[in-house]
Design a protein around this motif. Structure first.
Motif, PDB file in Angstrom:
ATOM      1  N   ALA A   1       0.842  -1.203   0.000  1.00 38.23           N
ATOM      2  CA  ALA A   1       0.000   0.000   0.000  1.00 38.23           C
ATOM      3  C   ALA A   1       0.880   1.257   0.000  1.00 38.23           C
ATOM      4  CB  ALA A   1      -0.918  -0.018   1.221  1.00 38.23           C
ATOM      5  N   LEU A   2       2.002   1.204   0.721  1.00 35.56           N
ATOM      6  CA  LEU A   2       2.891   2.368   0.801  1.00 35.56           C
ATOM      7  C   LEU A   2       3.562   2.632  -0.553  1.00 35.56           C
ATOM      8  CD1 LEU A   2       3.692   4.363   2.969  1.00 35.56           C
ATOM      9  CD2 LEU A   2       5.751   3.006   3.411  1.00 35.56           C
ATOM     10  N   GLN A   3       3.970   1.555  -1.229  1.00 36.66           N
ATOM     11  CA  GLN A   3       4.587   1.728  -2.556  1.00 36.66           C
ATOM     12  C   GLN A   3       3.582   2.341  -3.537  1.00 36.66           C
ATOM     13  OE1 GLN A   3       5.952  -2.395  -2.847  1.00 36.66           O
ATOM     14  NE2 GLN A   3       7.976  -1.647  -3.378  1.00 36.66           N
ATOM     15  N   ILE A   4       2.342   1.892  -3.442  1.00 32.22           N
ATOM     16  CA  ILE A   4       1.302   2.423  -4.335  1.00 32.22           C
ATOM     17  C   ILE A   4       1.042   3.894  -4.009  1.00 32.22           C
ATOM     18  CG2 ILE A   4      -1.147   2.234  -4.959  1.00 32.22           C
ATOM     19  CD1 ILE A   4      -0.848  -0.824  -4.530  1.00 32.22           C
ATOM     20  N   ALA A   5       0.953   4.193  -2.709  1.00 32.96           N
ATOM     21  CA  ALA A   5       0.710   5.583  -2.300  1.00 32.96           C
ATOM     22  C   ALA A   5       1.854   6.478  -2.792  1.00 32.96           C
ATOM     23  CB  ALA A   5       0.577   5.669  -0.786  1.00 32.96           C
ATOM     24  N   PHE A   6       3.105   6.033  -2.616  1.00 34.09           N
ATOM     25  CA  PHE A   6       4.254   6.839  -3.043  1.00 34.09           C
ATOM     26  C   PHE A   6       4.283   7.002  -4.571  1.00 34.09           C
ATOM     27  CE2 PHE A   6       7.290   6.288   0.842  1.00 34.09           C
ATOM     28  CZ  PHE A   6       6.380   6.996   1.611  1.00 34.09           C
ATOM     29  N   HIS A   7       3.868   5.958  -5.326  1.00 32.14           N
ATOM     30  CA  HIS A   7       3.840   6.065  -6.789  1.00 32.14           C
ATOM     31  C   HIS A   7       2.900   7.183  -7.223  1.00 32.14           C
ATOM     32  CE1 HIS A   7       2.031   5.135 -10.763  1.00 32.14           C
ATOM     33  NE2 HIS A   7       3.276   4.872 -11.116  1.00 32.14           N
TER      34      HIS A   7
ATOM     35  N   LEU B   1      13.339  12.744  -2.014  1.00 28.53           N
ATOM     36  CA  LEU B   1      13.217  11.953  -0.787  1.00 28.53           C
ATOM     37  C   LEU B   1      12.334  10.718  -1.002  1.00 28.53           C
ATOM     38  CD1 LEU B   1      14.074  12.628   2.261  1.00 28.53           C
ATOM     39  CD2 LEU B   1      11.643  13.039   2.578  1.00 28.53           C
ATOM     40  N   LEU B   2      11.175  10.942  -1.638  1.00 31.77           N
ATOM     41  CA  LEU B   2      10.247   9.826  -1.901  1.00 31.77           C
ATOM     42  C   LEU B   2      10.914   8.773  -2.780  1.00 31.77           C
ATOM     43  CD1 LEU B   2       6.892  11.701  -2.634  1.00 31.77           C
ATOM     44  CD2 LEU B   2       7.307  10.072  -0.789  1.00 31.77           C
ATOM     45  N   THR B   3      11.710   9.229  -3.764  1.00 30.13           N
ATOM     46  CA  THR B   3      12.340   8.286  -4.690  1.00 30.13           C
ATOM     47  C   THR B   3      13.387   7.444  -3.970  1.00 30.13           C
ATOM     48  OG1 THR B   3      11.928   9.830  -6.495  1.00 30.13           O
ATOM     49  CG2 THR B   3      13.530   8.089  -6.915  1.00 30.13           C
TER      50      THR B   3
ATOM     51  N   ASP C   1      -4.691  -7.462 -18.862  1.00 32.73           N
ATOM     52  CA  ASP C   1      -4.100  -8.182 -17.726  1.00 32.73           C
ATOM     53  C   ASP C   1      -4.176  -7.306 -16.452  1.00 32.73           C
ATOM     54  OD1 ASP C   1      -2.045  -6.341 -17.856  1.00 32.73           O
ATOM     55  OD2 ASP C   1      -0.676  -7.663 -18.933  1.00 32.73           O
ATOM     56  N   ASP C   2      -3.513  -7.761 -15.389  1.00 33.32           N
ATOM     57  CA  ASP C   2      -3.688  -7.098 -14.087  1.00 33.32           C
ATOM     58  C   ASP C   2      -2.604  -6.057 -13.755  1.00 33.32           C
ATOM     59  OD1 ASP C   2      -5.987  -8.450 -13.584  1.00 33.32           O
ATOM     60  OD2 ASP C   2      -5.000 -10.103 -12.521  1.00 33.32           O
ATOM     61  N   THR C   3      -1.818  -5.658 -14.776  1.00 34.03           N
ATOM     62  CA  THR C   3      -0.704  -4.742 -14.494  1.00 34.03           C
ATOM     63  C   THR C   3      -1.184  -3.430 -13.857  1.00 34.03           C
ATOM     64  OG1 THR C   3       0.449  -5.679 -16.386  1.00 34.03           O
ATOM     65  CG2 THR C   3       1.316  -3.626 -15.499  1.00 34.03           C
ATOM     66  N   LEU C   4      -2.174  -2.791 -14.488  1.00 39.54           N
ATOM     67  CA  LEU C   4      -2.652  -1.505 -13.953  1.00 39.54           C
ATOM     68  C   LEU C   4      -3.378  -1.705 -12.616  1.00 39.54           C
ATOM     69  CD1 LEU C   4      -2.868   1.526 -14.301  1.00 39.54           C
ATOM     70  CD2 LEU C   4      -4.871   1.207 -15.736  1.00 39.54           C
ATOM     71  N   LYS C   5      -4.097  -2.821 -12.504  1.00 38.44           N
ATOM     72  CA  LYS C   5      -4.795  -3.098 -11.230  1.00 38.44           C
ATOM     73  C   LYS C   5      -3.797  -3.222 -10.085  1.00 38.44           C
ATOM     74  CE  LYS C   5      -8.721  -5.463 -13.290  1.00 38.44           C
ATOM     75  NZ  LYS C   5      -9.119  -6.776 -13.779  1.00 38.44           N
ATOM     76  N   GLY C   6      -2.599  -3.707 -10.392  1.00 35.64           N
ATOM     77  CA  GLY C   6      -1.569  -3.851  -9.359  1.00 35.64           C
ATOM     78  C   GLY C   6      -1.167  -2.502  -8.765  1.00 35.64           C
ATOM     79  N   MET C   7      -1.197  -1.435  -9.607  1.00 34.18           N
ATOM     80  CA  MET C   7      -0.794  -0.107  -9.131  1.00 34.18           C
ATOM     81  C   MET C   7      -2.018   0.743  -8.807  1.00 34.18           C
ATOM     82  SD  MET C   7       1.779   1.436  -8.223  1.00 34.18           S
ATOM     83  CE  MET C   7       3.451   1.183  -8.781  1.00 34.18           C
ATOM     84  N   LEU C   8      -3.201   0.299  -9.243  1.00 33.12           N
ATOM     85  CA  LEU C   8      -4.441   1.060  -9.017  1.00 33.12           C
ATOM     86  C   LEU C   8      -5.506   0.105  -8.474  1.00 33.12           C
ATOM     87  CD1 LEU C   8      -5.210   4.025  -9.531  1.00 33.12           C
ATOM     88  CD2 LEU C   8      -6.063   3.373 -11.767  1.00 33.12           C
ATOM     89  N   PRO C   9      -5.398  -0.245  -7.170  1.00 40.18           N
ATOM     90  CA  PRO C   9      -6.298  -1.269  -6.619  1.00 40.18           C
ATOM     91  C   PRO C   9      -7.770  -0.902  -6.732  1.00 40.18           C
ATOM     92  CG  PRO C   9      -4.525  -0.743  -5.080  1.00 40.18           C
ATOM     93  CD  PRO C   9      -4.467   0.274  -6.175  1.00 40.18           C
ATOM     94  N   LEU C  10      -8.086   0.394  -6.912  1.00 41.46           N
ATOM     95  CA  LEU C  10      -9.486   0.809  -7.085  1.00 41.46           C
ATOM     96  C   LEU C  10     -10.141   0.100  -8.257  1.00 41.46           C
ATOM     97  CD1 LEU C  10      -9.314   4.702  -6.748  1.00 41.46           C
ATOM     98  CD2 LEU C  10     -10.460   3.098  -5.215  1.00 41.46           C
ATOM     99  N   LEU C  11      -9.339  -0.320  -9.247  1.00 45.17           N
ATOM    100  CA  LEU C  11      -9.880  -0.974 -10.444  1.00 45.17           C
ATOM    101  C   LEU C  11     -10.293  -2.407 -10.183  1.00 45.17           C
ATOM    102  CD1 LEU C  11      -7.355   0.199 -13.206  1.00 45.17           C
ATOM    103  CD2 LEU C  11      -9.710   0.941 -12.930  1.00 45.17           C
ATOM    104  N   ARG C  12      -9.821  -2.948  -9.044  1.00 48.38           N
ATOM    105  CA  ARG C  12     -10.100  -4.380  -8.828  1.00 48.38           C
ATOM    106  C   ARG C  12     -11.544  -4.623  -8.467  1.00 48.38           C
ATOM    107  NH1 ARG C  12      -5.469  -5.631  -4.875  1.00 48.38           N
ATOM    108  NH2 ARG C  12      -3.864  -4.673  -6.103  1.00 48.38           N
TER     109      ARG C  12
END
Ligand code: HEM
Ligand code: HEM
Length: 173
Positions: A8-14, A58-60, A162-173
């Protein structure tokens, strides 16, 4: 239900980084009248540009530290694996190079979030000039990479389905 290989933190930072980049670029290119009225002068527009840039740096660094613990890429064709690795690697490199070159080329101190004075770093005029060239030129590579990157994400979602975008955008799931 698919499981993301990102926390969740990696997604938030992305997404936070993506939003910050949009604002950082909008500040020098957007309507001067609008931003200067909003922030109370050109000086503040660049104070915000620089401060948000340092935040991206810093985030990077944090994202790169977390990344070592991320799961490996799932089985992909060698060419695709190379493109993904090279593409993400170059994006990370630019997320470091843009703020670092910005920090290096300034010849006067700036106020980080109106809190502390930072810089200037003790560099020769030649090195400052080089850092400025990097800052001004690498932006175009960054724009091209972001367009290609977002295009690839949309291609995965709408063409390959496929699930690539869903992996970074869980709202799509
Ligand atoms: C300023 C804009 C952006 C930047 C700098 C950026 C940067 C990155 C980076 C560095 C990664 C690699 C993460 C890692 O593996 O550690 C990544 C992953 C990802 N990004 Fe972006 N991104 C941006 C915008 C977008 C947009 C607009 C989309 C969607 C349309 C998107 C979709 C994705 C997806 C789906 C992944 C995961 C790819 C995978 O599972 O291999 N990104 N992004
Ligand atoms: C992710 C971080 C950053 C991005 C994407 C970024 C991007 C940009 C872009 C697109 C411009 C406009 C260039 C042009 O007019 O052609 C610019 C200008 C500038 N940036 Fe950044 N920047 C970042 C961080 C920083 C930082 C950390 C600093 C300083 C501490 C900084 C200082 C400046 C200055 C002084 C200019 C004006 C250059 C000039 O036209 O004389 N930037 N930046």
């Amino acid at each position: 239900m698919t499981h993301s290989r990102f926390s969740a933190l990696q997604i938030a930072f992305h997404w936070l980084t993506a939003a910050l980049i949009l604002l950082i670029v909008a500040l020098p290119y957007g309507s001067e009248a609008f931003f200067e009225a909003l922030l109370g002068g050109k000086g503040n527009v660049f104070t915000l540009h620089k401060s948000l840039g340092v935040l991206v740096l810093l985030l990077t660094v944090l994202r790169l530290c977390m990344r070592r613990r991320a799961q490996p890429l799932e089985a992909k064709a060698p060419l695709e694996r190379f493109l993904v690795k090279a593409g993400h690697g170059l994006l990370y490199l630019l997320l470091l190079a843009m703020p670092l070159s910005g920090l290096l080329f300034g010849s006067r101190p700036f106020s980080l979030f109106w809190l502390v004075e930072v810089g200037p770093l003790p560099l020769s005029a030649d090195l400052r000039g080089l850092a400025k060239d990097v800052h001004i030129l690498a932006q175009y590579l960054l724009f091209a990479m972001i367009l290609g990157h977002a295009g690839a994400a949309l291609w995965h979602h709408y063409v390959r389905r496929d699930d690539t975008l869903k992996g970074m955008l869980p709202l799509l799931r």
